[in-house]
Enzyme design. Structure first.
Site, PDB file in Angstrom:
ATOM      1  N   TYR A  49      64.777  36.833  43.502  1.00 57.35           N
ATOM      2  CA  TYR A  49      64.148  38.145  43.650  1.00 57.35           C
ATOM      3  C   TYR A  49      62.893  38.277  42.772  1.00 57.35           C
ATOM      4  O   TYR A  49      62.495  39.397  42.441  1.00 57.35           O
ATOM      5  CB  TYR A  49      65.152  39.242  43.304  1.00 57.35           C
ATOM      6  CG  TYR A  49      66.145  39.535  44.423  1.00 57.35           C
ATOM      7  CD1 TYR A  49      65.703  39.843  45.716  1.00 57.35           C
ATOM      8  CD2 TYR A  49      67.520  39.526  44.199  1.00 57.35           C
ATOM      9  CE1 TYR A  49      66.605  40.120  46.748  1.00 57.35           C
ATOM     10  CE2 TYR A  49      68.425  39.810  45.217  1.00 57.35           C
ATOM     11  CZ  TYR A  49      67.958  40.105  46.487  1.00 57.35           C
ATOM     12  OH  TYR A  49      68.854  40.390  47.504  1.00 57.35           O
ATOM     13  N   PHE A  57      63.771  48.823  39.867  1.00 54.85           N
ATOM     14  CA  PHE A  57      65.153  48.529  40.253  1.00 54.85           C
ATOM     15  C   PHE A  57      65.537  47.060  40.056  1.00 54.85           C
ATOM     16  O   PHE A  57      66.629  46.646  40.440  1.00 54.85           O
ATOM     17  CB  PHE A  57      65.407  48.950  41.700  1.00 54.85           C
ATOM     18  CG  PHE A  57      64.521  48.258  42.727  1.00 54.85           C
ATOM     19  CD1 PHE A  57      64.839  46.991  43.212  1.00 54.85           C
ATOM     20  CD2 PHE A  57      63.379  48.876  43.205  1.00 54.85           C
ATOM     21  CE1 PHE A  57      64.034  46.347  44.144  1.00 54.85           C
ATOM     22  CE2 PHE A  57      62.556  48.240  44.147  1.00 54.85           C
ATOM     23  CZ  PHE A  57      62.902  46.973  44.606  1.00 54.85           C
ATOM     24  N   ARG A  85      66.229  39.154  61.107  1.00 56.95           N
ATOM     25  CA  ARG A  85      65.757  40.386  60.446  1.00 56.95           C
ATOM     26  C   ARG A  85      66.008  41.595  61.348  1.00 56.95           C
ATOM     27  O   ARG A  85      66.392  42.661  60.878  1.00 56.95           O
ATOM     28  CB  ARG A  85      64.252  40.286  60.125  1.00 56.95           C
ATOM     29  CG  ARG A  85      63.895  39.275  59.051  1.00 56.95           C
ATOM     30  CD  ARG A  85      64.258  39.701  57.659  1.00 56.95           C
ATOM     31  NE  ARG A  85      63.570  40.895  57.213  1.00 56.95           N
ATOM     32  CZ  ARG A  85      63.640  41.383  55.968  1.00 56.95           C
ATOM     33  NH1 ARG A  85      64.374  40.773  55.045  1.00 56.95           N
ATOM     34  NH2 ARG A  85      62.993  42.476  55.632  1.00 56.95           N
ATOM     35  N   THR A  91      65.525  47.634  55.631  1.00 56.86           N
ATOM     36  CA  THR A  91      66.049  47.482  54.262  1.00 56.86           C
ATOM     37  C   THR A  91      66.873  48.693  53.834  1.00 56.86           C
ATOM     38  O   THR A  91      67.961  48.543  53.269  1.00 56.86           O
ATOM     39  CB  THR A  91      64.870  47.301  53.273  1.00 56.86           C
ATOM     40  OG1 THR A  91      64.073  46.203  53.716  1.00 56.86           O
ATOM     41  CG2 THR A  91      65.360  47.052  51.858  1.00 56.86           C
ATOM     42  N   ARG A 102      72.947  46.499  58.904  1.00 60.24           N
ATOM     43  CA  ARG A 102      72.784  47.556  57.899  1.00 60.24           C
ATOM     44  C   ARG A 102      72.971  48.933  58.519  1.00 60.24           C
ATOM     45  O   ARG A 102      73.504  49.849  57.882  1.00 60.24           O
ATOM     46  CB  ARG A 102      71.406  47.436  57.243  1.00 60.24           C
ATOM     47  CG  ARG A 102      71.308  46.246  56.284  1.00 60.24           C
ATOM     48  CD  ARG A 102      69.870  45.928  55.955  1.00 60.24           C
ATOM     49  NE  ARG A 102      69.720  44.990  54.860  1.00 60.24           N
ATOM     50  CZ  ARG A 102      68.557  44.443  54.507  1.00 60.24           C
ATOM     51  NH1 ARG A 102      67.456  44.739  55.175  1.00 60.24           N
ATOM     52  NH2 ARG A 102      68.496  43.598  53.495  1.00 60.24           N
ATOM     53  N   HIS A 115      71.333  39.904  53.038  1.00 57.15           N
ATOM     54  CA  HIS A 115      69.962  39.453  52.777  1.00 57.15           C
ATOM     55  C   HIS A 115      69.565  38.458  53.861  1.00 57.15           C
ATOM     56  O   HIS A 115      70.390  37.663  54.302  1.00 57.15           O
ATOM     57  CB  HIS A 115      69.860  38.746  51.415  1.00 57.15           C
ATOM     58  CG  HIS A 115      68.555  38.018  51.245  1.00 57.15           C
ATOM     59  ND1 HIS A 115      67.416  38.658  50.809  1.00 57.15           N
ATOM     60  CD2 HIS A 115      68.202  36.737  51.524  1.00 57.15           C
ATOM     61  CE1 HIS A 115      66.415  37.780  50.810  1.00 57.15           C
ATOM     62  NE2 HIS A 115      66.861  36.611  51.235  1.00 57.15           N
TER      63      HIS A 115
HETATM   64  P1  IDP Z   1      64.857  43.083  52.208  1.00 59.47           P
HETATM   65  O1  IDP Z   1      66.189  42.764  51.562  1.00 59.47           O
HETATM   66  O2  IDP Z   1      65.039  43.903  53.464  1.00 59.47           O
HETATM   67  O3  IDP Z   1      64.002  41.855  52.431  1.00 59.47           O
HETATM   68  P2  IDP Z   1      63.154  43.788  49.925  1.00 59.47           P
HETATM   69  O4  IDP Z   1      62.051  44.791  49.972  1.00 59.47           O
HETATM   70  O5  IDP Z   1      62.799  42.348  49.779  1.00 59.47           O
HETATM   71  O6  IDP Z   1      64.071  44.043  51.217  1.00 59.47           O
HETATM   72  O7  IDP Z   1      64.113  44.219  48.714  1.00 59.47           O
HETATM   73  C1  IDP Z   1      65.120  43.348  48.262  1.00 59.47           C
HETATM   74  C2  IDP Z   1      66.372  44.142  48.006  1.00 59.47           C
HETATM   75  O8  IDP Z   1      66.152  44.997  46.904  1.00 59.47           O
HETATM   76  C3  IDP Z   1      66.800  45.068  49.144  1.00 59.47           C
HETATM   77  O9  IDP Z   1      67.597  44.431  50.125  1.00 59.47           O
HETATM   78  C4  IDP Z   1      67.579  46.143  48.415  1.00 59.47           C
HETATM   79  O10 IDP Z   1      68.963  45.806  48.314  1.00 59.47           O
HETATM   80  C5  IDP Z   1      66.976  46.136  47.017  1.00 59.47           C
HETATM   81  N1  IDP Z   1      66.141  47.345  46.839  1.00 59.47           N
HETATM   82  C6  IDP Z   1      64.961  47.628  47.413  1.00 59.47           C
HETATM   83  N2  IDP Z   1      64.503  48.817  47.011  1.00 59.47           N
HETATM   84  C7  IDP Z   1      65.436  49.290  46.134  1.00 59.47           C
HETATM   85  C8  IDP Z   1      65.542  50.499  45.370  1.00 59.47           C
HETATM   86  O11 IDP Z   1      64.668  51.372  45.394  1.00 59.47           O
HETATM   87  N3  IDP Z   1      66.669  50.611  44.599  1.00 59.47           N
HETATM   88  C9  IDP Z   1      67.645  49.666  44.528  1.00 59.47           C
HETATM   89  N4  IDP Z   1      67.574  48.524  45.249  1.00 59.47           N
HETATM   90  C10 IDP Z   1      66.485  48.349  46.031  1.00 59.47           C
END
Ligand code: IDP
Length: 148
Positions: A49, A57, A85, A91, A102, A115
């Site tokens: 990550y 976060f 996806r 997300t 989801r 993920h």
């Molecule tokens: P994705 O998993 O759909 O690719 P990303 O933007 O890469 O999305 O974010 C990675 C992960 O971070 C997300 O799946 C989610 O679980 C977590 N995440 C994203 N935004 C937040 C937030 O505002 N609070 C807590 N967790 C978050």
């Protein structure tokens, strides 16, 4: 053939969703080429990550993904990265379409069940991060000819 990295997150494992998620990808026609239940070390979570390391976060995200076992997989098939996806949904589960993973099972962005790699570059990077090449198996399935 394209490959992508898919992972059932700790919430999905605890909520007994591994079977349902595997079934969706199998029935779609994709081929499982690697899978393992694992506990992610903190260092691997931080690398995986890394693009979010400056986000507020980040600590919560790393803490959550290392909080229990995950089910890591590599799936293969035509356009599997983009299609997976779509099957996962947006997300934030409040924005995910119904009939996506989801959309069907998530309620909050922090615990969104699954993920999946978002591009060919991230798929290659994530597969390499989580799997040794010896853990991935190239094989033919008789059903391939009914899928393609
Ligand atoms: P994705 O998993 O759909 O690719 P990303 O933007 O890469 O999305 O974010 C990675 C992960 O971070 C997300 O799946 C989610 O679980 C977590 N995440 C994203 N935004 C937040 C937030 O505002 N609070 C807590 N967790 C978050």
């Amino acid at each position: 053939m394209e490959r992508t990295f898919i992972m059932v997150k700790p919430d999905g494992v605890q909520r007994n969703l591994i079977g349902d998620i595997v079934e969706r990808f199998e029935k779609k026609g994709f081929k499982l080429v690697g899978a393992k239940l694992m506990q992610i070390p903190t260092e691997l979570a931080e690398t995986h990550y890394g693009e979010h390391s400056d986000k507020p976060f980040f600590g919560e995200l790393v803490g959550f993904i290392t909080s229990g076992p995950v089910f890591a997989m590599v799936w293969e098939g035509e356009n599997v990265i983009l299609t997976a996806r779509k099957m996962m949904g947006a997300t934030n589960p409040t924005e995910s379409d119904v009939a996506t993973i989801r959309g069907d099972y998530g309620l909050t962005v922090g615990k969104n069940v699954i993920h999946g790699s978002d591009s060919p570059e991230s798929a290659a990077r994530e597969i390499d991060l989580f799997f040794d090449s010896k853990e991935l198996i190239s094989y033919e399935k008789d059903s391939d000819k009914w899928t393609y």
